[in-house]
Scaffold this motif. Structure first.
Motif, PDB file in Angstrom:
ATOM      1  N   LYS A   1       1.608   6.989  -6.917  1.00 34.54           N
ATOM      2  CA  LYS A   1       0.525   7.843  -7.394  1.00 34.54           C
ATOM      3  C   LYS A   1       0.825   9.316  -7.141  1.00 34.54           C
TER       4      LYS A   1
ATOM      5  N   ALA B   1       0.833  -1.202   0.000  1.00 40.44           N
ATOM      6  CA  ALA B   1       0.000   0.000   0.000  1.00 40.44           C
ATOM      7  C   ALA B   1       0.872   1.258   0.000  1.00 40.44           C
ATOM      8  N   GLU B   2       1.927   1.253   0.799  1.00 45.76           N
ATOM      9  CA  GLU B   2       2.814   2.418   0.854  1.00 45.76           C
ATOM     10  C   GLU B   2       3.469   2.672  -0.499  1.00 45.76           C
TER      11      GLU B   2
ATOM     12  N   ASP C   1      -7.621   6.736  -0.229  1.00 51.09           N
ATOM     13  CA  ASP C   1      -7.655   6.946  -1.676  1.00 51.09           C
ATOM     14  C   ASP C   1      -8.570   5.927  -2.352  1.00 51.09           C
ATOM     15  N   LYS C   2      -8.651   4.721  -1.789  1.00 50.26           N
ATOM     16  CA  LYS C   2      -9.522   3.687  -2.347  1.00 50.26           C
ATOM     17  C   LYS C   2     -10.991   3.980  -2.061  1.00 50.26           C
TER      18      LYS C   2
ATOM     19  N   GLY D   1       1.458   4.906   5.469  1.00 52.09           N
ATOM     20  CA  GLY D   1       1.183   4.859   4.037  1.00 52.09           C
ATOM     21  C   GLY D   1      -0.109   4.123   3.723  1.00 52.09           C
ATOM     22  N   PHE D   2      -0.383   3.084   4.497  1.00 56.80           N
ATOM     23  CA  PHE D   2      -1.632   2.331   4.322  1.00 56.80           C
ATOM     24  C   PHE D   2      -2.840   3.240   4.520  1.00 56.80           C
TER      25      PHE D   2
ATOM     26  N   TRP E   1      -3.454   5.247   1.405  1.00 58.34           N
ATOM     27  CA  TRP E   1      -3.876   4.288   0.369  1.00 58.34           C
ATOM     28  C   TRP E   1      -5.330   3.880   0.592  1.00 58.34           C
TER      29      TRP E   1
ATOM     30  N   GLU F   1       2.429   1.762  -3.471  1.00 53.62           N
ATOM     31  CA  GLU F   1       1.456   2.133  -4.496  1.00 53.62           C
ATOM     32  C   GLU F   1       1.004   3.585  -4.364  1.00 53.62           C
ATOM     33  N   ILE F   2       0.738   4.036  -3.157  1.00 50.55           N
ATOM     34  CA  ILE F   2       0.266   5.419  -2.998  1.00 50.55           C
ATOM     35  C   ILE F   2       1.414   6.405  -3.240  1.00 50.55           C
TER      36      ILE F   2
END
Length: 449
Positions: A124, A117-118, A346-347, A339-340, A343, A120-121
Motif C-alpha cells: 500500500k 500484514a507486513e 490502517d484497518k 509491520g502488523f 497494518w 500488505e501494508i
C-alpha cells in the motif's frame, strides 16, 4: 497400542492466565491515576529503591508506580519536544497483541498473520510512492538509522555485487547534505567505509558542475537527501542533480523518516512527488504519524536487491515452504512484527486524517507564533516544525529554560539558537500551545531578571 491424545481440541489455545489479567488490571489502575516527576539520573538511585520486607504483590505494585511515575508520559499535552508523541490507541492495542503472542516475524510458519500484514501494508505504501508494484519491495526495520544502514548496504551491493563475498579493496564514498542525520556517518563506520569518506555538501549552494567534479574524483556509490530534516523539518531536493547522478550511476536514497508522513495524506502527498525517482526511501511511521515506537519502513525501487544482498543458506531455518519467509531479505533473523502495527492501525484508524491533522495544526500554531510580538519565527517553510526565537533577546540560555520546563512536565526542544516544537499528539489544542509559549516566556523573564 493406543497413542496418547492431547486434551486440547484442535484450534484451541490457552486463554489469558488469571494472574496476568490481575496484573494488567493493576497496571491500568496505576496508569489511570498518573503521577509524573522528572528527575536526574543520580536522583533515580534513591527514588527507585524498594522498602525491605515487601510481599511479592506489594513489590509488584511498588515497581509499577516507580516505572509510571519516573517515565515521561509522551501522551502529555505539553509534550512537543521530539518528533514522536504518545502513540494512538490503535497502535497501543497492536503493541499488546504483538507482545502477548511474542512471535518472531522471520518465517511464515512462525508468524503467518504478521507476515501477511507486513507484506500488505508495504504494498500500500509503495503504491503511495509510485514505485513499480512488480519490481519494488520493502521491509520493516528497527528504526530509521538501521533502515538507512540497510539501504546503504544494498546500494554498495548494487554498484559492487562482488563485495558480498570478497569485500572491497579500495575506498568508496557517500555524499550527503550538511543538514543530514548522523546515521549516514554511523552507517559508514559500521560498513567499514569510514566517516572520512562521507562527503558533506550544501545542496542549495552546490552546482551540478561542482557535483560532477566531486563524482569524477571519487568513487561515490550513494547520495542521501533528507525529506524532513531532524533539526529543521525542511524538505531537501536534489532534482537539479538528476542528470549528473544518472551519468555516474549514483544511488539516490531519501531519508524520509519525518517527511514520509505526507505519503499518508492525500492533501499533502504532493510533497512526495519526487520520491518515485529515488532508489530507496526510509519512512518512520512512529514519528509524526504517531504510531507506537518503532515502526520504520525501508522501501526499495528494486526489491530483489534486499534478498540478493542478504540471503544466505540456512537449512535449519528455511524449508521447502519458505516462499513468504521475510528473513530471506533481512539482515536480521530476530524480527519484531512492527509491520502488523501499521497494518492494524490502517484497518482501524483514518491515517489520512491523522497525517493531515499534523500539517494543518502546525500551520495553525505557526500563525500564533508569528502574531506574538514576544517571538520571532524562523524556518517558516518547515511543514512539521515550529521554530522561533525570543524577540530582542541576547544570550538566551535555551538549555536552562528547557531544563526548568521539564521539571514542570513541559517538554520543548531547542537547536542552535532557537526553540523547536513539534505537535504530534492529537490532544494538543490551541489553549495548550499558548500555555506552553506563555510559560516558556515567563521562565526566560525570570532567568533574565
Amino acid at each position: 497400542m493406543d497413542t496418547e491424545k492431547s486434551n486440547l481440541a484442535p484450534n484451541i489455545v490457552p486463554s489469558l492466565p488469571v494472574t496476568l489479567r490481575a496484573k494488567i488490571d493493576t497496571l491500568l489502575e496505576v496508569l489511570g491515576n498518573p503521577e509524573s516527576e522528572f528527575c536526574s539520573f543520580e536522583e533515580l538511585e534513591e527514588k527507585t529503591r524498594l522498602d525491605e520486607g515487601l510481599s511479592d504483590e506489594e513489590k509488584f505494585k511498588a515497581v509499577l508506580r516507580i516505572a509510571c511515575k519516573y517515565t515521561i508520559n509522551t501522551k502529555n499535552q505539553f509534550w512537543v519536544a521530539k518528533l514522536y508523541g504518545g502513540g494512538t490507541e490503535a497502535s497501543f492495542l497492536a503493541e499488546m497483541i504483538i507482545a502477548y503472542f511474542n512471535q518472531n516475524c522471520h518465517t511464515y510458519s512462525s508468524s503467518p498473520l504478521f507476515t501477511y500484514a507486513e507484506e500488505e501494508i508495504l504494498k500500500k505504501v509503495i503504491g503511495y510512492v509510485g514505485f513499480d508494484a512488480e519490481e519494488a519491495g520493502g521491509l520493516f526495520l528497527p528504526g530509521g538509522s538501521y533502515a538507512t544502514l540497510n539501504a546503504m548496504i544494498c546500494a554498495r551491493y548494487s554498484k559492487y555485487p562482488n563485495c558480498k563475498r570478497s569485500g572491497l579493496n579500495h575506498p568508496i564514498q557517500v555524499i550527503t547534505s550538511i543538514n543530514s542525520h548522523y546515521s549516514i556517518e554511523k552507517s559508514a563506520n559500521m560498513m567499514g567505509i569510514g566517516v572520512d569518506n562521507v562527503i558533506k555538501i550544501d545542496f542549495d549552494k552546490t552546482t551540478s558542475t561542482e557535483l560532477d567534479e566531486i563524482l569524477t574524483k571519487n568513487k561515490v556509490f550513494l547520495i542521501n537527501s533528507t525529506a524532513g530534516t531532524t533539526s529543521e523539518g525542511t524538505m531537501e531536493s536534489i532534482e537539479k542533480f538528476s542528470e549528473v547522478l544518472r551519468k555516474h550511476e549514483v544511488w539516490h536514497h531519501i531519508d524520509a523518516c519525518v517527511g514520509g508522513l505526507a505519503l499518508f495524506s492525500e492533501k499533502y502527498r504532493y510533497m512526495t512527488k519526487l520520491f518515485k525517482e529515488a532508489d530507496s526511501i526510509t519512512v518512520d511511521a512512529h514519528k509524526c504519524l504517531n504510531i507506537n515506537q518503532q515502526c520504520t519502513m525501508l522501501l526499495m525501487k528494486k526489491g530483489r536487491l534486499l534478498g540478493e544482498n542478504s540471503s544466505v543458506v540456512a537449512p535449519y531455518l528455511f524449508h521447502e515452504d519458505d516462499k513468504y519467509d521475510i528473513s530471506h531479505r533481512s539482515l536480521q533473523c530476530g524480527r519484531r512484527a512492527d509491520g502488523f502495527k501499521l497494518w492494524f492501525c490502517d484497518k482501524i484508524d483514518d491515517l489520512d486524517a491523522q497525517a493531515t491533522l499534523i500539517y494543518d495544526r502546525t500551520t495553525q500554531f505557526k500563525k500564533i507564533v508569528a502574531s506574538d510580538e514576544r517571538f520571532q519565527q524562523v524556518l517558516e517553510d518547515s511543514p512539521t516544525h515550529i521554530c522561533f526565537k525570543i524577540n530582542n533577546a541576547f544570550k538566551v540560555n535555551l538549555h536552562k529554560i528547557t531544563e526548568t520546563l521539564r521539571r514542570e512536565n513541559i517538554f520543548v526542544e531547542y537547536h542552535n539558537d532557537y526553540f523547536r516544537l513539534v505537535v504530534v499528539n492529537a490532544c494538543i489544542i490551541e489553549k495548550d500551545f499558548k500555555e506552553i509559549l506563555n510559560r516558556l516566556f515567563e521562565v526566560y523573564e525570570n532567568q533574565s531578571a
